[in-house]
Design an enzyme around this catalytic site. Structure first.
Site: not given
Ligand code: HEM
Ligand SMILES: N=C(Nc1cccc(CNC[C@@H]2CCCN2)c1)c1cccs1
Length: 348
Positions: A50, A53, A223, A228
């Site tokens: 993420c 954070r 958000w 994305e």
């Molecule tokens: C507040 C604005 C936030 C932004 C802009 C953000 C942005 C992102 C982005 C761009 C990704 C990669 C997603 C992808 O490539 O599919 C990501 C992954 C992730 N985010 Fe954040 N995030 C935010 C908040 C949060 C919150 C509130 C949580 C949990 C409480 C969180 C937990 C995670 C987790 C667990 C992943 C990895 C998901 C996976 O392993 O599939 N994020 N975040």
């Molecule tokens: N901005 C966000 N994006 C996000 C975060 C975690 C996981 C994902 C979805 N990831 C799976 C996708 C699907 C293929 C590659 N990425 C999106 C957030 C989602 C929930 C909190 S922040």
């Protein structure tokens, strides 16, 4: 001895004795409200993939551990969406439903996100909507979902189960699904493509794991970062695959890779997404801002004496990687707990 993290938590030994006694009696134990809130925030802080954070301390936690019934879970997910985006300002929020307990597994949300678009497989093999969810859409139709109007942006119903057997299907009311129509600041033909995307990303298929307790239904939202939507959801060939469409409208030399037509189309698609969310007044961040914020977070964590796990391949944005500061350094991706985790038995 106080919790280094959380002086307000008080000495840890008496609490550990209580926990061990409860585990002895029931096979599990119950977090205090304070433990749940801190555990959820720490799980976000520990999420190495993420980039967002920096604001981990401000996560809002909706404690719904008393909720297990699928109908109530669905209703609380709708409330989550309303609560997370009361106007067009989005507030990072997590709702925590009943955990697994011996003999009573917690509820499970089958959807990957609370809001996703259907993928309708046509007879000629083409897909109307999001191909990533074609299999999920087909499964839902077999479970009795009548399907939507058949547009490329039909919102899927929630599928929730608490006990073995088919899930409950629950439509999301329109007023709980904030969407943004996509237009371009310079190209008027852009809005003729009829593109739109939902405002709130809410992950619903990950487990919130705190101190050995798995909350398998704990949907969390933040958000969006524009890339994305603009560089993945609308651009990937196995998603909406719009780069050729946008490039042709731009009059680019689509047949020749070396014209960098894909790259030009990608940038304009991302310009359109950021412009549209800005025009709609809906919270969204760009990958330059988010990269800078992440490095501030990393530095703060190091100053606090904590290891900040990070996975380069997820932190670096899908376009313009080397034009952002997160590209030009290495990270350590260690697995910490509490965590948001993908558990194998989730229904992916
Ligand atoms: C507040 C604005 C936030 C932004 C802009 C953000 C942005 C992102 C982005 C761009 C990704 C990669 C997603 C992808 O490539 O599919 C990501 C992954 C992730 N985010 Fe954040 N995030 C935010 C908040 C949060 C919150 C509130 C949580 C949990 C409480 C969180 C937990 C995670 C987790 C667990 C992943 C990895 C998901 C996976 O392993 O599939 N994020 N975040
Ligand atoms: N901005 C966000 N994006 C996000 C975060 C975690 C996981 C994902 C979805 N990831 C799976 C996708 C699907 C293929 C590659 N990425 C999106 C957030 C989602 C929930 C909190 S922040």
């Amino acid at each position: 001895m106080f919790h280094a993290e959380n002086p307000a938590a008080g000495p840890v030994e008496p609490r550990l004795r209580e926990v061990r006694a409860e585990i002895g009696r029931t096979g599990t134990y119950t977090h205090t409200p304070g433990e749940l809130v801190f555990g959820a925030r720490a799980a976000w802080r520990n999420s190495g993939r993420c980039i967002g954070r920096l604001y981990w301390r401000s996560l809002r936690v909706r404690d719904r551990r008393h909720v297990r019934d699928p109908r109530q879970v669905a209703a609380e997910c709708v409330e989550h969406l309303r609560d997370a985006a009361p106007g067009r300002r989005i507030r990072p929020t997590v709702t925590v439903f009943a955990p697994d307990r011996p003999g009573a597994p917690g509820p499970r949300i089958w959807n990957e996100q609370l809001i996703r678009y259907a993928g309708y497989e046509m007879d000629d093999g083409s897909v109307v909507g999001d191909p990533r969810y074609a299999g999920f859409t087909t499964m839902l139709r077999k479970l009795g979902w009548p399907g939507g109007p058949g547009t490329p942006f039909d919102v899927l119903p929630l599928a929730v189960s608490a006990d073995p057997g088919p899930p409950l299907l629950a439509e999301l009311p329109g007023d709980a699904v904030l969407e943004v129509p996509i237009s371009h600041p310079v190209h008027p033909w852009f809005e003729e493509l009829g593109l739109r995307w939902h405002a709130v990303p809410a992950i619903s298929n990950m487990c919130l794991e705190i101190g050995g307790v798995c909350y398998r239904a704990a949907p969390f939202n933040g958000w969006y970062m524009g890339t994305e939507i603009g560089a993945r959801n609308l651009a990937d060939e196995d998603r909406y695959d719009l780069l050729p469409v946008v490039a042709r409208r731009m009059g680019l030399e689509v047949g020749n890779d070396r014209s960098l037509w894909r790259d030009h189309a990608l940038v304009e698609l991302n310009v359109a997404v950021l412009h549209s969310f800005e025009k709609a007044g809906v919270t969204m961040t760009d990958h330059h801002t988010e990269a800078r914020r992440f490095l501030i977070h990393l530095e703060r964590e190091e100053r606090a004496g904590r290891t900040c796990p990070a996975d380069w391949s997820w932190i670096v944005p899908p376009i313009s990687g080397s034009a952002t500061p997160v590209f030009h350094r290495y990270y350590t991706d260690v697995r910490l707990s509490p965590a948001f985790a993908h558990h194998p038995d989730s229904l992916e």
